[in-house]
Design an enzyme around this catalytic site. Structure first.
Site, mmCIF file in Angstrom:
data_model
loop_
_atom_site.group_PDB
_atom_site.id
_atom_site.type_symbol
_atom_site.label_atom_id
_atom_site.label_comp_id
_atom_site.label_asym_id
_atom_site.label_seq_id
_atom_site.Cartn_x
_atom_site.Cartn_y
_atom_site.Cartn_z
ATOM 1 N N ASP A 1 17.739 -59.917 46.212
ATOM 2 C CA ASP A 1 16.769 -61.000 46.070
ATOM 3 C C ASP A 1 17.543 -62.238 45.624
ATOM 4 O OD1 ASP A 1 14.797 -62.853 45.254
ATOM 5 O OD2 ASP A 1 13.393 -61.244 44.769
ATOM 6 N N ARG B 1 6.997 -59.274 41.702
ATOM 7 C CA ARG B 1 6.054 -58.509 40.869
ATOM 8 C C ARG B 1 5.985 -57.054 41.315
ATOM 9 N NH1 ARG B 1 2.191 -63.561 41.521
ATOM 10 N NH2 ARG B 1 2.642 -62.983 43.653
ATOM 11 N N ILE B 2 5.810 -56.832 42.630
ATOM 12 C CA ILE B 2 5.669 -55.450 43.109
ATOM 13 C C ILE B 2 7.018 -54.740 43.053
ATOM 14 C CG2 ILE B 2 5.048 -54.020 45.120
ATOM 15 C CD1 ILE B 2 2.938 -56.180 45.793
ATOM 16 N N GLU C 1 -2.776 -57.138 63.256
ATOM 17 C CA GLU C 1 -3.714 -56.214 62.609
ATOM 18 C C GLU C 1 -5.129 -56.558 63.032
ATOM 19 O OE1 GLU C 1 -3.063 -56.025 58.375
ATOM 20 O OE2 GLU C 1 -0.962 -55.541 58.622
ATOM 21 N N ASP D 1 2.841 -49.813 56.253
ATOM 22 C CA ASP D 1 1.444 -50.107 55.910
ATOM 23 C C ASP D 1 0.948 -51.390 56.585
ATOM 24 O OD1 ASP D 1 -0.992 -49.720 54.302
ATOM 25 O OD2 ASP D 1 -0.345 -51.479 53.158
ATOM 26 N N ALA E 1 4.753 -54.623 52.562
ATOM 27 C CA ALA E 1 4.650 -56.058 52.226
ATOM 28 C C ALA E 1 3.873 -56.796 53.314
ATOM 29 C CB ALA E 1 6.029 -56.647 52.028
ATOM 30 N N ARG E 2 4.549 -57.171 54.376
ATOM 31 C CA ARG E 2 3.890 -57.913 55.441
ATOM 32 C C ARG E 2 4.429 -57.490 56.801
ATOM 33 N NH1 ARG E 2 0.216 -58.582 53.031
ATOM 34 N NH2 ARG E 2 -0.856 -60.437 52.328
ATOM 35 N N HIS F 1 -2.911 -50.852 56.467
ATOM 36 C CA HIS F 1 -2.897 -51.916 55.445
ATOM 37 C C HIS F 1 -3.755 -51.518 54.234
ATOM 38 C CE1 HIS F 1 -2.243 -56.510 54.848
ATOM 39 N NE2 HIS F 1 -2.238 -55.879 53.683
ATOM 40 N N LEU F 2 -3.317 -50.430 53.604
ATOM 41 C CA LEU F 2 -4.091 -49.876 52.489
ATOM 42 C C LEU F 2 -3.538 -50.250 51.115
ATOM 43 C CD1 LEU F 2 -4.919 -46.177 53.585
ATOM 44 C CD2 LEU F 2 -6.341 -48.228 53.730
ATOM 45 N N GLY F 3 -2.500 -51.106 51.091
ATOM 46 C CA GLY F 3 -1.836 -51.418 49.815
ATOM 47 C C GLY F 3 -2.805 -51.784 48.707
ATOM 48 N N ALA F 4 -3.821 -52.565 49.052
ATOM 49 C CA ALA F 4 -4.745 -53.049 48.019
ATOM 50 C C ALA F 4 -6.045 -52.266 48.020
ATOM 51 C CB ALA F 4 -5.041 -54.516 48.270
#
Ligand SMILES: NC(=O)c1ccc[n+]([C@@H]2O[C@H](COP(=O)([O-])OP(=O)(O)OC[C@H]3O[C@@H](n4cnc5c(N)ncnc54)[C@H](O)[C@@H]3O)[C@@H](O)[C@H]2O)c1
Ligand SMILES: O=C(O)CC[C@@H](O)C(=O)O
Length: 529
Positions: free
Chosen positions: A171, A151-152, A261, A256, A231-232, A279-282
Site C-alpha cells: 500500500d 480499514r478492511i 453486476e 465477491d 473489494a471492487r 457481492h455479499l461483503g456487506a
C-alpha cells in the site's frame, strides 16, 4: 405542512425507516430500473441507495429538489460526486458500517479456498463421498498478501494473525509506522505477488487500480497461490483471471465483486477452483442496520440544513460543540454582507477571533459562503456548492483565525474587497447564556444589536433630526422599529444607523428615507426564509 420526501431506491434495513422517524414522507422505487428512477427522483429531497442504483449526472439533473444522496455503504462508484457538488447536493456514505462484514467474508473466502468447503459440500450433496480430492492446506505459517491496507485490510490483518500467519502488505499510501503498529511487513507489489500464498485485494476502484491484477501479475504469483477479491469488480482483469485459473498459473480464487453486476454466467464460474458470491461483503443484518441507521441520521441532519460528518463532498467534518452555534450566525452575517455590497466581490476574508479560533472552524467558512450566495443565485445554495460558486466567480476566500479579541469571547467577521476598490465588513457575536445573535460591527462602525429578520442599514452625514425623520417615514408606512443603534465614525462625521424593524421595508419606502436624509447607503436586509 408538507413533509420532505425521502426516496428509498433499494432494499434497506427496516432500521433505516425507523431512524428517519416521522418527519418525512417515505417513497420507494426500484433504483435499478432506470425509467422508474428518473421519474421517482424528480421531486424528492433525499435519495437512499446501495450499489445497484446509478445516481449519475442525468439522474441528478432530473432531481430538481434533491439535497442529499445517501449511500448506505462505503463505495461511491455509483454516485457522480462531481455532478452532485455542482448541483449543491450533499453526498453521504456510511464509511465504517460494513467493514467488519466485508473483512469476515474475506476470511470466509480464504478458508473456503484453503479447505475446498463449497466444492466438497456440493459434491457430497450430489452423492459423492470424496476425501482425498478435497485435501486442503492450513493457514498456519502461510504468507497472506494484502493489497490495500486500509480499514478492511487492517481488520483482516487482525483476524488472520490469530491463525499465526505472516502478513505482507502493499500500500503506497501507508507509512511503515502504521504497518509496524499492525504487525505487518510492507513490501513492494512484486514481492507480495511472488511470495504470498493468499493474495487479498482491498483497494478502492480508481484509474490507478483498475486491472492492477492482470496477466503480468498472475505470472508473478506462485502456482499454489489463491487470489481473493472482496473489494471492487475490475481490480482483477476477469479474462486474465480465467486464463490463470484454467492454466493452473494459480491454485484458485474467491470472488465477491464483478466488473458488471449482476453477473451470473461469467466463464470462470464454471471452474472448480473458484468460489464466487454475489457481492455479499456487506450483506449481514448488522452491516445493513449500521449502514441504514448511519445514513438515516445523516439525511436528517442534511435536510435540517446542518453539516454532516459523513458528507464526502463537504470539507466541514465533525463540528466542535463550541463552534456549532456560530454556524447560523455567520450564515446570517453572510446575507447581511451581500446586502451591503454595491459592486462585485473579489475577496472575502472569514475571520474567526476568540476562544474558538483554536478549533477546527472550516465549517464557519462554508456557512459564511452559503449566506453570501443565498440571495445572489437562483439555484439552491448549500454547504456543498457554496465554495464552488465562489470559485466560479473568481472570489478569493480566506479563513483567518486569531485568539485575540477585544470586547467579546468570540467575534466572527466577514470582510470583503469589492471590484471598485472599496471594502465592506460585517461582524457578529453570540452573547449571554441564551447565546443571542448580535451584529457588533458594520463597515468599521461599532454597534451591538440583536439580529432580527428585517434590518435596515443607513449611512449619512451626522446632524440633528435625522433619527426623527427616519422614524417618521417608517411610522407613516406602518413599519414598527424594534431596535436602533447609531454609531459615529471615528475619523469624520459619517454616521451608521442600524435598525431592526418588525416587517419588510418596501423599496419605495427605503428610497424615501434615502432621499429625506441624503444617505450614502440605505439598505434593507431581509433574513426571512
Ligand atoms: N464486497 C463488499 O461488499 C464491500 C464492502 C465494503 C467495502 N468494499 C470495498 O473494499 C475496498 C476497501 O475498503 P476500505 O473501507 O478498506 O477502504 P479504505 O479506503 O479504508 O482502504 C483502501 C486502501 O487502499 C489503498 N490504496 C489506494 N490505492 C492503492 C494502490 N494503487 N495500491 C495499493 N493500495 C492502494 C489506500 O491507501 C487505502 O489504505 C473498497 O474498494 C470498498 O469499496 C467492498
Ligand atoms: O451491498 C452493498 O450495497 C455494497 C456493499 C459494499 O460494496 C459497499 O461499497 O459498501
Amino acid at each position: 405542512m408538507t413533509k420532505p420526501v425521502v426516496l428509498l431506491a433499494e432494499e434497506l434495513s427496516p432500521a433505516t425507516i425507523e431512524a428517519l422517524g416521522p418527519d418525512f414522507e417515505i417513497r420507494h422505487t426500484d433504483g435499478a430500473d432506470r425509467s422508474q428512477l428518473l421519474a421517482a427522483i424528480a421531486d424528492v429531497d433525499a435519495i437512499l441507495v446501495r450499489s445497484a442504483t446509478q445516481v449519475d449526472a442525468e439522474a441528478i439533473a432530473a432531481a430538481k429538489k434533491l439535497k442529499v444522496i445517501a449511500r448506505a455503504g462505503v463505495g461511491l462508484d455509483n454516485v457522480d460526486i462531481k455532478a452532485a457538488t455542482q448541483a449543491g447536493v450533499m453526498v453521504v456514505n456510511a464509511p465504517t458500517s460494513n467493514i467488519v462484514s466485508a473483512a469476515e467474508l474475506t476470511v470466509g473466502h480464504i478458508l473456503s479456498l484453503a479447505r475446498h468447503i463449497p466444492a466438497a459440500s456440493a459434491a457430497l450433496k450430489a452423492g459423492e463421498w470424496k476425501r482425498s480430492k478435497y485435501t486442503g492446506t492450513e493457514l498456519y505459517e502461510k504468507k497472506i498478501g494484502i493489497i490495500g491496507l486500509g480499514r478492511i485490510g487492517a481488520l483482516i490483518t487482525a483476524r488472520l494473525q490469530a491463525f499465526e500467519t505472516q502478513i505482507l502488505a502493499y500500500d503506497p499510501y501507508v507509512t511503515s509506522a502504521r504497518a509496524a503498529q499492525l504487525g505487518v511487513q510492507l513490501v513492494s507489489l512484486d514481492e507480495l505477488l511472488e511470495q504470498s500464498d493468499f493474495i487479498t485485494i482491498h483497494m478502492p476502484k480508481t484509474p490507478e487500480t483498475v486491472g492492477m491484477i492482470g496477466p503480468e501479475a498472475f505470472r508473478k504469483m506462485k502456482n499454489s497461490a489463491y487470489v481473493i477479491n472482496v473489494a471492487r469488480g475490475g481490480l482483477i482483469d476477469e479474462a486474465a483471471l480465467f486464463d490463470a485459473l484454467q492454466s493452473g498459473a494459480i491454485a484458485g480464487a474467491g470472488i465477491d465483486v464483478f466488473v458488471k453486476e449482476p453477473s451470473t454466467d461469467l466463464p470462470f464460474f464454471g471452474l472448480d477452483n473458484v468460489v464466487v458470491t454475489p457481492h455479499l461483503g456487506a450483506s449481514t443484518e448488522e452491516a445493513q442496520e449500521k449502514a441504514g441507521v448511519s445514513v438515516a441520521k445523516s439525511v436528517r441532519l442534511a435536510l435540517a440544513g446542518e453539516l454532516v460528518p459523513d458528507a464526502v463532498n463537504v470539507a466541514g467534518g465533525v463540528i466542535d460543540r463550541e463552534v456549532r452555534p456560530g454556524i447560523p450566525l455567520i450564515e446570517k452575517l453572510g446575507r447581511v454582507f451581500t446586502a451591503l455590497t454595491h459592486a462585485s466581490v473579489t475577496q472575502i476574508d472569514v475571520e474567526v477571533a476568540g476562544e474558538i479560533a483554536g478549533k477546527d472552524v472550516k465549517a464557519l467558512e462554508l456557512a459564511a459562503l452559503k449566506g453570501v450566495f443565498t440571495d445572489v443565485v437562483s439555484e439552491q445554495v448549500s454547504y456543498v456548492n457554496a465554495p464552488v460558486l465562489a470559485e466560479q466567480r473568481g472570489i478569493n476566500v480566506r479563513l483567518i483565525t486569531t485568539e485575540e479579541v477585544a470586547d467579546y469571547r468570540n467575534v466572527l467577521t466577514l470582510r470583503g474587497a469589492l471590484s471598485d476598490g472599496s471594502q465592506i465588513s460585517v461582524a457578529g457575536t453570540l452573547t449571554g447564556p441564551k447565546q443571542i445573535e448580535k451584529i457588533v460591527g458594520v463597515n468599521g462602525y461599532d454597534v451591538e444589536i440583536p439580529i432580527s429578520e428585517h434590518l435596515v442599514v443607513l449611512i449619512y452625514q451626522d446632524r440633528p433630526g435625522v433619527v426623527g425623520t427616519v422614524g417618521g417615514i417608517l411610522a407613516e408606512n406602518g413599519i414598527n422599529i424594534a431596535g436602533m443603534q447609531v454609531s459615529r465614525a471615528q475619523d469624520g462625521n459619517q454616521v451608521l444607523c442600524l435598525l431592526t424593524v418588525d416587517s419588510a421595508v418596501p423599496q419605495a419606502v427605503l428610497d424615501s428615507v434615502r432621499e429625506a436624509i441624503d444617505a450614502s447607503t440605505a439598505r434593507e436586509v431581509d433574513l426571512e426564509g
